[in-house]
Every structure is written in C-alpha cells, then in structure tokens.
Design a protein around this motif. Structure first.
Motif, PDB file in Angstrom:
ATOM      1  N   LEU A   1      87.811  26.048 138.602  1.00  0.00           N
ATOM      2  CA  LEU A   1      89.032  25.251 138.672  1.00  0.00           C
ATOM      3  C   LEU A   1      90.279  26.136 138.690  1.00  0.00           C
ATOM      4  CD1 LEU A   1      88.068  22.410 136.187  1.00  0.00           C
ATOM      5  CD2 LEU A   1      88.315  22.214 138.671  1.00  0.00           C
ATOM      6  N   MET A   2      90.273  27.192 137.883  1.00  0.00           N
ATOM      7  CA  MET A   2      91.438  28.080 137.845  1.00  0.00           C
ATOM      8  C   MET A   2      91.629  28.798 139.170  1.00  0.00           C
ATOM      9  SD  MET A   2      90.995  29.634 133.988  1.00  0.00           S
ATOM     10  CE  MET A   2      92.461  30.684 134.049  1.00  0.00           C
ATOM     11  N   ALA A   3      90.537  29.185 139.814  1.00  0.00           N
ATOM     12  CA  ALA A   3      90.639  29.863 141.099  1.00  0.00           C
ATOM     13  C   ALA A   3      90.957  28.886 142.222  1.00  0.00           C
ATOM     14  CB  ALA A   3      89.336  30.599 141.396  1.00  0.00           C
ATOM     15  N   ARG A   4      90.436  27.686 142.109  1.00  0.00           N
ATOM     16  CA  ARG A   4      90.641  26.670 143.159  1.00  0.00           C
ATOM     17  C   ARG A   4      92.075  26.167 143.167  1.00  0.00           C
ATOM     18  NH1 ARG A   4      90.014  21.026 144.202  1.00  0.00           N
ATOM     19  NH2 ARG A   4      88.554  20.550 145.904  1.00  0.00           N
ATOM     20  N   GLN A   5      92.664  26.071 141.994  1.00  0.00           N
ATOM     21  CA  GLN A   5      94.030  25.553 141.871  1.00  0.00           C
ATOM     22  C   GLN A   5      94.882  26.583 141.141  1.00  0.00           C
ATOM     23  OE1 GLN A   5      94.207  21.521 140.530  1.00  0.00           O
ATOM     24  NE2 GLN A   5      96.368  21.638 139.968  1.00  0.00           N
ATOM     25  N   PRO A   6      95.341  27.598 141.824  1.00  0.00           N
ATOM     26  CA  PRO A   6      96.018  28.709 141.149  1.00  0.00           C
ATOM     27  C   PRO A   6      97.342  28.343 140.489  1.00  0.00           C
ATOM     28  CG  PRO A   6      96.156  28.920 143.551  1.00  0.00           C
ATOM     29  CD  PRO A   6      95.209  27.807 143.276  1.00  0.00           C
ATOM     30  N   ASP A   7      97.906  27.164 140.775  1.00  0.00           N
ATOM     31  CA  ASP A   7      99.177  26.786 140.148  1.00  0.00           C
ATOM     32  C   ASP A   7      98.954  25.933 138.902  1.00  0.00           C
ATOM     33  OD1 ASP A   7      98.185  24.597 141.494  1.00  0.00           O
ATOM     34  OD2 ASP A   7     100.151  23.861 142.124  1.00  0.00           O
ATOM     35  N   TRP A   8      97.750  26.001 138.318  1.00  0.00           N
ATOM     36  CA  TRP A   8      97.475  25.235 137.094  1.00  0.00           C
ATOM     37  C   TRP A   8      98.466  25.611 135.987  1.00  0.00           C
ATOM     38  CZ3 TRP A   8      96.888  28.504 133.118  1.00  0.00           C
ATOM     39  CH2 TRP A   8      96.470  29.815 133.408  1.00  0.00           C
ATOM     40  N   ASP A   9      98.747  24.657 135.127  1.00  0.00           N
ATOM     41  CA  ASP A   9      99.609  24.908 133.967  1.00  0.00           C
ATOM     42  C   ASP A   9      99.646  23.627 133.132  1.00  0.00           C
ATOM     43  OD1 ASP A   9     101.413  25.753 132.132  1.00  0.00           O
ATOM     44  OD2 ASP A   9     103.113  25.909 133.503  1.00  0.00           O
ATOM     45  N   PRO A  10      98.987  23.575 132.005  1.00  0.00           N
ATOM     46  CA  PRO A  10      98.214  24.641 131.370  1.00  0.00           C
ATOM     47  C   PRO A  10      96.719  24.489 131.659  1.00  0.00           C
ATOM     48  CG  PRO A  10      98.561  22.887 129.814  1.00  0.00           C
ATOM     49  CD  PRO A  10      99.215  22.442 131.109  1.00  0.00           C
ATOM     50  N   ALA A  11      95.920  25.366 131.093  1.00  0.00           N
ATOM     51  CA  ALA A  11      94.466  25.258 131.129  1.00  0.00           C
ATOM     52  C   ALA A  11      93.950  25.388 129.705  1.00  0.00           C
ATOM     53  CB  ALA A  11      93.857  26.353 132.014  1.00  0.00           C
TER      54      ALA A  11
END
Length: 293
Positions: free
Chosen positions: A80-90
C-alpha cells in the motif's frame, strides 16, 4: 488476507472508492501461509527444528503461524505504501512479538529452574529471532517512509525477561497478562525531533495526543484528552485551551450539511475507533477518535 488486516472492506461500497474491491484482490495474493515457509527460515528461529517430533510437539507450527501472520501484514503495508506514495498517515500493527513472548519467553536465557532442559534447548532462540525479524520488517517500512517522515514506534506493554517470569498463569481470561511488564516502548524520529532525547513518564493516554501533534503540526489538543504530547519540539500552541475534541466533533455532526459531507470520509477502524478527515490544511491527515482503550 485475514479479515481486519487492512481497514476496511466496507469502504468498497462507496462509489468513489470502488477501486478498493480490486485492491482487496491484490492484497489477497500477498498473504503468506505457514506452509510456504521453508525449513531454512524456520531454523533461524528454532535451529534444532529437524529434531522435533511435530506429531507430539506443535510449537514449531506456532512459530510458523506467527511468522506468516507478520509477513502478511508487512506485505500488505509495504504494498500500500509503494502503491500510493502520497499516503499520510500510515499505521501498521504487529502482534508477533506479543505472541513470541507469551509462547516462548519462558525458554529465553537464562534458563529458570522450572523450565525443562530439553524444551529450553529447542526453543531458547525464538524470542531473539523474533526481535531480529521485526527489526528487518521495520527497516523496510522506514525505507519506504523516507527520511522526511515522522515515525513513532509504540508498544502498550513489555514482558518480564528475568526471574519475574511466572511459572503458571492465573486461570482467568486475563491470565496471560501476568507475563506482561508494565513498561513498553515509545520512540520517535523525524524532522525536528531531537536525537537521543529522553522521554519520561509516558503512558498510553499520551499516544493519541502525540500522534496528533506529530501528524498535524500546530493542532491544539482538546482539553478532554487526558494525555500529553511527549515530544516538546512538536507541542501545539494553546494545548489544553482548545475546545474539547469530542465536543467539537459532536457539534459538527449535529449540523446536517456537515454530517452529510463527512459521511463519506469516516473510516471505521476495527469497530473501536473512528478516523475523520481533518479540516486542517495539510492534505490526507486524519484525526483519530478512540472509543475504547
């Protein structure tokens, strides 16, 4: 994936988030099954694994199950972190160290007099290997987060590693808690956090205010929050003078126009917490409202 690994399937019912149904299939393919673990990996945890009669002793299977569950969570999180690099937060939760502790800390060095020598010889490396394993998982998460991310590492308790390890547990639902040590872990790193600074007197009620302060710099902490911000460098202005957070949310949701607009922004976290998209200017930030501790 095991139910609850990724929050939350119900979001797929929203039209604008229909892609989550497809994402669920992607994540399902990432699940690690205990039978997929080879002997070389298991011997890192139990070097004498080939000597175990697995028809009589099921503990090696327990080790494999813990490893597989942690690997599945890691696979979902990193994907998920690589697929959606604009995540905030995790937020990622591992229960492996807890399971390793309850299942195998009794065999951890030094051997206590009541621990069987043969069992000790087989399983004395499991806890150490479990910590090394989690350290590797954390390393990858930090790599994906990047140097500009603020990271918190938190546990709600520790374990007794010494003579305080109990020989027997109370016969009650909370019996395993007798193995717990009251002191857990709190560590944080990131821009603006002082290296090697010590934090004193932290408790579980401080976790949410600290997370809010780190994720939403400058956000006042509601006066109805009993905890404090643990990192002085990120202490919001006017802490304690802001309206109560629960009061603020209750007032907002009484407004029909606000309630309707927010109904599509609410995320139910395991039925125990609600995360609501913040009105703060920072994009993709969430306020966590805990219903239970």
């Amino acid at each position: 994936m095991r139910p609850g690994t990724v929050h939350l399937p119900e979001l797929a019912e929203l039209a604008e988030l229909a892609e989550l149904a497809e994402l669920a299939e992607e994540l399902a393919a990432l699940r690690v099954h205990p039978h997929e673990l080879d002997g070389d990996l298991l011997r890192l945890f139990v070097p004498k694994a080939p000597e175990i009669d697995q028809h009589k002793d099921k503990r090696l299977g327990s080790v494999a199950k813990i490893i597989a569950e942690c690997a599945s969570v890691q696979a979902a999180a990193t994907h998920l972190m690589a697929r959606q690099p604009d995540w905030d937060p995790a937020a990622v939760y591992f229960d492996g160290i807890d399971h390793f502790g309850h299942g195998f800390l009794r065999y951890h060095p030094p051997r206590l007099g009541w621990v069987d020598k043969a069992d000790y010889a087989l399983y004395n490396n499991v806890v150490n290997a479990g910590y090394l394993f989690h350290d590797m998982l954390l390393g990858r998460l930090l790599e994906l987060a990047g140097p500009e991310a603020t990271v918190m590492l938190v546990s709600d308790h520790g374990f007794h590693p010494d003579h305080l390890r109990p020989k027997a547990l109370p016969n009650e639902p909370a019996g395993p808690a007798a193995e717990h040590r009251a002191f857990g872990i709190f560590a944080a790193c990131g821009p603006g956090i002082r290296r090697d600074a010590l934090v004193y007197g932290a408790n579980l009620l401080d976790v949410t205010p600290t997370a809010l302060a780190l994720a939403l710099f400058g956000l006042p902490i509601g006066r109805d929050m009993d905890g404090r911000v643990l990192t002085d460098d990120h202490r919001p202005a006017d802490q304690g003078n802001a309206p109560g957070y629960f009061e603020h949310q209750a007032k907002a949701f009484r407004d029909p126009s606000v309630a309707e607009s927010r109904s599509r922004e609410v995320v139910i976290l395991g039925g125990h917490a609600t995360a609501v998209k913040s009105v703060a200017p920072r994009p993709r930030a969430y306020i966590v409202r805990w219903r239970t501790l």
